[in-house]
Scaffold this motif. Structure first.
Motif, mmCIF file in Angstrom:
data_model
loop_
_atom_site.group_PDB
_atom_site.id
_atom_site.type_symbol
_atom_site.label_atom_id
_atom_site.label_comp_id
_atom_site.label_asym_id
_atom_site.label_seq_id
_atom_site.Cartn_x
_atom_site.Cartn_y
_atom_site.Cartn_z
ATOM 1 N N GLU A 141 30.580 46.007 33.753
ATOM 2 C CA GLU A 141 30.805 46.975 34.827
ATOM 3 C C GLU A 141 29.486 47.487 35.395
ATOM 4 O OE1 GLU A 141 32.755 49.265 37.566
ATOM 5 O OE2 GLU A 141 33.561 47.710 36.250
ATOM 6 N N GLN A 146 30.276 49.246 40.937
ATOM 7 C CA GLN A 146 29.430 48.369 40.129
ATOM 8 C C GLN A 146 27.972 48.426 40.575
ATOM 9 O OE1 GLN A 146 30.898 44.344 40.039
ATOM 10 N NE2 GLN A 146 29.884 43.871 38.114
ATOM 11 N N LYS A 202 29.629 34.032 27.405
ATOM 12 C CA LYS A 202 29.591 33.280 28.647
ATOM 13 C C LYS A 202 28.193 32.704 28.867
ATOM 14 C CE LYS A 202 33.826 34.248 29.699
ATOM 15 N NZ LYS A 202 34.871 33.195 29.754
ATOM 16 N N ASP A 256 28.274 38.778 36.188
ATOM 17 C CA ASP A 256 28.640 40.064 36.785
ATOM 18 C C ASP A 256 30.128 40.379 36.648
ATOM 19 O OD1 ASP A 256 28.848 37.826 38.512
ATOM 20 O OD2 ASP A 256 29.247 39.165 40.196
ATOM 21 N N ARG A 257 30.968 39.363 36.445
ATOM 22 C CA ARG A 257 32.402 39.613 36.329
ATOM 23 C C ARG A 257 32.800 40.112 34.946
ATOM 24 N NH1 ARG A 257 34.650 34.184 39.492
ATOM 25 N NH2 ARG A 257 33.928 34.808 41.580
ATOM 26 N N TYR A 258 31.876 40.098 34.016
ATOM 27 C CA TYR A 258 32.193 40.454 32.640
ATOM 28 C C TYR A 258 31.540 41.763 32.200
ATOM 29 C CZ TYR A 258 33.185 35.510 33.065
ATOM 30 O OH TYR A 258 33.652 34.298 33.508
ATOM 31 N N LYS A 311 39.057 46.430 46.038
ATOM 32 C CA LYS A 311 37.973 45.478 45.784
ATOM 33 C C LYS A 311 36.626 46.040 46.250
ATOM 34 C CE LYS A 311 36.550 40.727 46.760
ATOM 35 N NZ LYS A 311 36.893 39.467 47.482
ATOM 36 N N ARG A 362 35.547 48.771 43.854
ATOM 37 C CA ARG A 362 35.045 48.204 42.601
ATOM 38 C C ARG A 362 33.619 47.699 42.767
ATOM 39 N NH1 ARG A 362 39.073 45.406 41.775
ATOM 40 N NH2 ARG A 362 38.401 43.413 42.644
ATOM 41 N N GLN A 363 33.323 47.068 43.898
ATOM 42 C CA GLN A 363 31.958 46.619 44.166
ATOM 43 C C GLN A 363 31.002 47.804 44.337
ATOM 44 O OE1 GLN A 363 32.266 44.154 47.629
ATOM 45 N NE2 GLN A 363 33.498 42.581 46.621
ATOM 46 N N SER A 369 29.355 40.318 47.659
ATOM 47 C CA SER A 369 30.478 40.521 46.748
ATOM 48 C C SER A 369 30.141 40.129 45.321
ATOM 49 C CB SER A 369 31.693 39.712 47.217
ATOM 50 O OG SER A 369 31.373 38.327 47.249
ATOM 51 N N ARG A 370 29.025 39.450 45.103
ATOM 52 C CA ARG A 370 28.567 39.090 43.760
ATOM 53 C C ARG A 370 27.282 39.844 43.444
ATOM 54 N NH1 ARG A 370 30.795 34.582 41.429
ATOM 55 N NH2 ARG A 370 29.824 35.497 39.577
ATOM 56 N N SER A 424 24.121 31.616 34.459
ATOM 57 C CA SER A 424 24.020 30.631 35.546
ATOM 58 C C SER A 424 22.565 30.380 35.935
ATOM 59 C CB SER A 424 24.817 31.095 36.764
ATOM 60 O OG SER A 424 26.175 31.225 36.451
#
Length: 982
Positions: free
Chosen positions: A585, A638, A549, A581-583, A631, A634-635, A512-513, A552
């Protein structure tokens, strides 16, 4: 070798340490970026890209020879093709270039670094001193025996010619691992290799891979040559200013197709190389020097990726040049082209005048390989004898292959060695034995690494001419200068080309990430550092598309594995970044400069023209389970550079999934079901595949379109006309890198105006008033808005509101809410109220949208549909079935030619609409009894025949079907419903 140990070898190349110099003992120069090579492997499907990359993995002992290290997905193993591009890195020792080798020798004597200027001067002095001594010796010798030299001049020349013509056929063939090579200074090189898919449905993965590379290893089948997809990806590579090198794969196939006919083999290979060079010459950007590939220049390698062997002509020249009495460089030229060897006189000629004369490549390369192949095949028939003579009669004539024992002794291989046995311990025979012997004699990794090291530029060299087409901002700002210089001290510039699953490519369906996969072009970066994340629609000063941001962690990708690395990474590094990855697409620019622009967006060669409606059944959609579908989609979007997801207006909780083709759709739906899990996979409802259409206009509007705001205080007058076809192609072409490819608000208006006036004969006053050219690559639409008003008050204040309405109208046309393209709208006049409270976005944006729809209704509207370019191949007997299938599906034949000289094959090029392509492969199999094959590639958009307003025409029926599917009224709105009468 473990993956972690391989990563530890890589770290010194990509880690930037300001206070520490590279260790010369490790084979690294002071600037390790010059020893990095970023390469994408591109080819047609089933031409052997992954097996060649696997040969490099075997050379580094990352896997065994029968394992495909890169194809880690279950879908890839099941279908036998590469679906996702994957990256891997290797460190190899290669011979130093000539000048650097001289500097190294001089430095070892003087005790200084080989990269300093003083060592370069010392080496020049040493070479000059040595040359002076040689000249003095020659001079003194000539003074002592001048008369003798004159009298002996002619006999000496004859003696030298006689000596050079000696050729011992039975002399042992040795690989070029002589003591001279083992003592030669070497340097380490880092190869970042990206293996890309070959199927046309996954071309977006190739586009993402090419952005990160500086060179392309093009792979072609020796018998088939470059196919349609090969030509497409080579054009993409040249548009990105990527230097190609070539590997002619599956060479052992020649010995099956044309046994003993060396000239037929040579001609087939020659046609493949010339065909590729023709594509290169047509698309050469003329900024990288000579980019065509030639075997005599060692930019072409030959071999078999499946069996792990290969060579360049340099290898054979090293074997034969001493026997022929010429230099290695001259021998390479003799081994290709019209150079013929006379076995009787042992002389070369440029033309074949005698029957006994043989082409150099055929005699010195193909003949020994074919003889070894025949010996291995005959060894299979006579396994009970260890030394079996293949053909004693031919051997006596000088043309046979000898026995297998002699070949093993020549190659220094024991018949009982482990490499010549299978898993059960039995001896290999036939083609497997041939592959094993060749792999031990000529491993494929060595010629590939040397070819890439010598002919693919480093990031230091490539970014000097690539940065101007990659960077969207001014070429004289700080970020652009740092990219050109590949400067580690400059601002950070990183381009993210795609997203990878956080657990590696093997966990793509469940993760999911994601990790942001990209390349560092300038500056340095480390874990925990704050970076500016710029979306593709960002420009300096904008408030959207910007996030600041921290990173990590920084990781290195090794095929299916991901390994974390510490410290700063510098220019040239290809890394996977976690935590951002959340920021973003799909694509993004990472930088530390506040005034930096973005990279130029990727231009995909295919469009997502096939769509399906997906939703869950009513029972599964209830409660929290209903949120899992959006969800998962969206994954899915991406993780794939091409997939597009649109919220459906037809079904509550439904989404439209847009993909590139039927195979792409099948793979995407399987991934979606795995992301949903077993409990919801059975509840997923998928509609039948449909096609994306586009709306356009074929003529100017009959009158001026007028629209009023809802409060009746504002009014806009505009006319519509078709866009210039040349302008439309220049902006929308995937290979376009001109000034016209960026018409955003942030782009240079003067630069746009000059390009429109000089290239498309626009009126200078009109060119300066172009407000925007909305080019939506995902929607394959392009429309222009021009401000033709004079003296209109408040026009600049409402500009962005009008642009928003224009974009909304272009996204959904009036015919059937399909994207609008090819429209040039000119605003003739504005009537805007002075009170700002009555000219806000709620009034202006809907008014602009209505004006666009009105102008479209006042013009002759047309419906466009996508077309595939088909390449159909098969034997002559299947030709009738091919034409029958094309006739049944309304395909249009474009070209027909003989594709292969052996077997009487034909190749037919045709165009077929995408809506008629569903089931085409099945019909082709039935009509040709499985003898013909088809390759489909997106080609162009063309009008559906007929007027969309006429329900009896084909276009009218298609529009009616689309409107019913979308829940719209059956009838197209009339112009009177939108036009405002004053």
């Amino acid at each position: 070798m473990s993956v972690r140990r391989a990563v530890e070898e890589i770290i010194p190349f990509i880690r930037h340490n300001e206070n520490e110099q590279s260790n010369d003992k490790d084979g690294l120069s002071n600037n390790a970026t010059s020893q990095i090579r970023n390469v994408a492997v591109i080819a047609h499907v089933d031409h052997g890209k992954s097996t060649l990359v696997n040969a490099l993995c075997v050379a580094k002992k990352l896997c065994k020879g029968n394992e495909l290290f890169m194809d880690s997905l279950d879908a890839e193993a099941e279908r036998g093709i590469t679906i996702k591009s994957s990256s891997i890195s290797f460190v190899f020792d290669v011979p130093m270039p000539e000048q650097l080798r001289r500097n190294t020798i001089a430095a070892s004597i003087q005790g200084s670094s080989p990269s300093t200027s003083s060592s370069d001067d010392d080496s020049k002095k040493m070479v000059k001193k040595q040359n002076t001594k040689e000249d003095e010796a020659k001079k003194s010798g000539s003074e002592k025996c001048d008369s003798q030299a004159k009298t002996m001049k002619k006999p000496q020349k004859k003696k030298k010619q006689k000596k050079s013509s000696r050729f011992d056929r039975n002399a042992p063939l040795q690989w070029h691992h002589t003591p001279r090579d083992t003592t030669m200074p070497t340097e380490k090189v880092l190869l970042n290799v990206i293996d890309s898919p070959g199927h046309v449905d996954f071309s977006s993965e190739v586009t993402a891979a090419l952005r990160l590379a500086d060179g392309a290893l093009v792979v072609i089948d020796c018998a088939e040559g470059p196919r349609v997809q090969t030509r497409t990806v080579v054009r993409q590579a040249l548009a990105e200013r990527i230097r190609p090198v070539l590997f002619v794969n599956k060479l052992d196939k020649m010995f099956f197709l044309w046994p003993g006919d060396y000239e037929a083999c040579y001609q087939r290979i020659l046609r493949g190389i010339e065909s590729l060079n023709a594509v290169i010459q047509q698309n050469d950007p003329k900024l990288m020097g000579p980019v065509t590939v030639h075997p005599q220049n060692a930019t072409v390698a030959f071999g078999s990726g499946l069996h792990g062997w290969g060579f360049t002509l340099r290898h054979w020249a090293a074997i034969y040049h001493n026997r022929c009495g010429i230099s290695e460089r001259k021998m390479m030229k003799k081994l290709w082209g019209d150079n013929f060897w006379d076995p009787k006189t042992k002389l070369w000629s440029r033309a074949k005048t005698l029957q006994r004369q043989v082409r150099g490549f055929n005699h010195f390369v193909l003949r020994p390989l074919n003889n070894l192949f025949k010996a291995c095949k005959d060894y299979e028939k006579h396994l009970e004898r260890q030394d079996v003579v293949v053909s004693s009669s031919e051997e006596g004539k000088g043309g046979g292959g000898g026995d297998i024992g002699k070949w093993m002794r020549r190659l220094g291989v024991s018949p009982n060695s482990a490499g010549l046995k299978n898993k059960k311990g039995d001896r290999l025979v036939g083609s497997r034995l041939f592959g094993a012997l060749m792999k031990g004699w000529m491993p494929a990794a060595e010629p590939m690494v040397k070819m890439i090291h010598q002919h693919v530029p480093s990031p230091l060299q490539a970014q000097k001419y690539r940065s101007e087409i990659l960077y969207a901002g001014p070429q004289d700002d700080t970020a652009s200068r740092a990219m050109r210089a590949c400067d580690p001290e400059g601002p950070l510039m990183v381009y993210i080309s795609k997203m990878l699953p956080a657990g590696g490519s093997s966990s793509s369906s469940s993760s999911s990430r994601f990790l942001a996969f990209g390349r560092v072009f300038s500056g340095t970066m480390k874990s925990g550092e704050q970076v500016r994340i710029l979306g593709d629609d960002y420009y300096p000063g904008a408030k959207h598309g910007l996030f600041v941001k921290p990173v990590s962690s920084i990781n290195h990708v090794m095929g299916p594995y991901v390994e974390a690395i510490s410290g700063r990474v510098g220019p040239g590094a290809v890394v996977a970044i976690a935590g951002i990855d959340r920021y973003l697409e799909k694509n993004a620019t990472l930088t530390t400069a506040k005034d930096a622009h973005t990279f130029v967006s990727l231009h995909h060669a295919v469009a997502p023209v096939v769509r399906v409606l997906v939703h869950l059944d009513k029972r599964a959609a209830r409660g929290a389970a209903g949120d899992r579908l959006p969800k998962a989609l969206r994954q899915l979007s991406q993780a794939d550079p091409l997939i597009k997801v649109i919220k459906s207006e037809e079904v509550a909780g439904g989404f439209i999934l847009c993909v590139g083709g039927i195979l792409h759709l099948d793979v995407s739906l399987n991934d979606l079901r795995e992301k949903l899990g077993p409990s919801l996979a059975d509840a997923l409802i998928v509609s039948q595949p449909t096609v994306s259409f586009r709306e356009t206009i074929a003529s100017e509007s009959r009158e001026t379109a007028v629209a009023k705001s809802a409060n009746k205080h504002n009014r806009i007058h505009a006319t519509a006309a078709p866009m210039d076809k040349g302008l439309l192609e220049a902006v929308c072409a995937p290979e376009s890198k001109s000034d016209l490819s960026d018409f955003s608000i942030s782009s240079d208006a003067k630069k746009r105006a000059r390009a429109l006036v000089s290239e498309f004969s626009f009126d200078p006053a009109t060119a300066k008033k172009v407000w925007a050219l909305h080019h939506n690559q995902q929607l394959s639409s392009c429309n222009m808005l021009v401000d033709g008003s004079r003296g209109s008050q408040y026009a600049n204040e409402i500009k962005e509101m009008v642009l928003d309405g224009f974009a909304e109208a272009c996204a959904k046309g009036i015919l059937c809410q399909e994207p609008l393209t090819g429209l040039q709208m000119t605003v003739e006049d504005f009537k805007i109220i002075a009170d700002s409270a009555h000219r806000n976005a709620r009034q202006i944006t809907p008014m602009a949208r209505q004006c666009v729809h009105t102008a479209q209704l006042l013009s002759d509207s047309r419906l466009l549909e996508p077309y595939f370019e088909l390449t159909l191949t098969g034997p002559k007997s299947a030709e009738k079935g091919i034409f029958t299938t094309l006739r049944q599906t309304h395909g249009q034949v474009v070209d027909q030619k003989g594709a292969c000289s052996a077997g009487d094959f034909v190749e037919i090029a045709a165009h077929l609409s995408v809506r008629n392509s569903f089931g085409f492969t099945k019909k082709l199999r039935e009509n040709t009894k499985g003898e013909a094959f088809v390759e489909m590639k997106f080609s162009h958009w063309d009008a559906v025949p007929g007027d969309p307003r006429d329900k009896q025409s084909e276009a009218g029926r298609v529009v009616l079907e689309i409107r019913k599917r979308k829940g719209l009224k059956p009838d197209i709105p009339h112009e009177s419903d939108y036009q405002v009468r004053l």
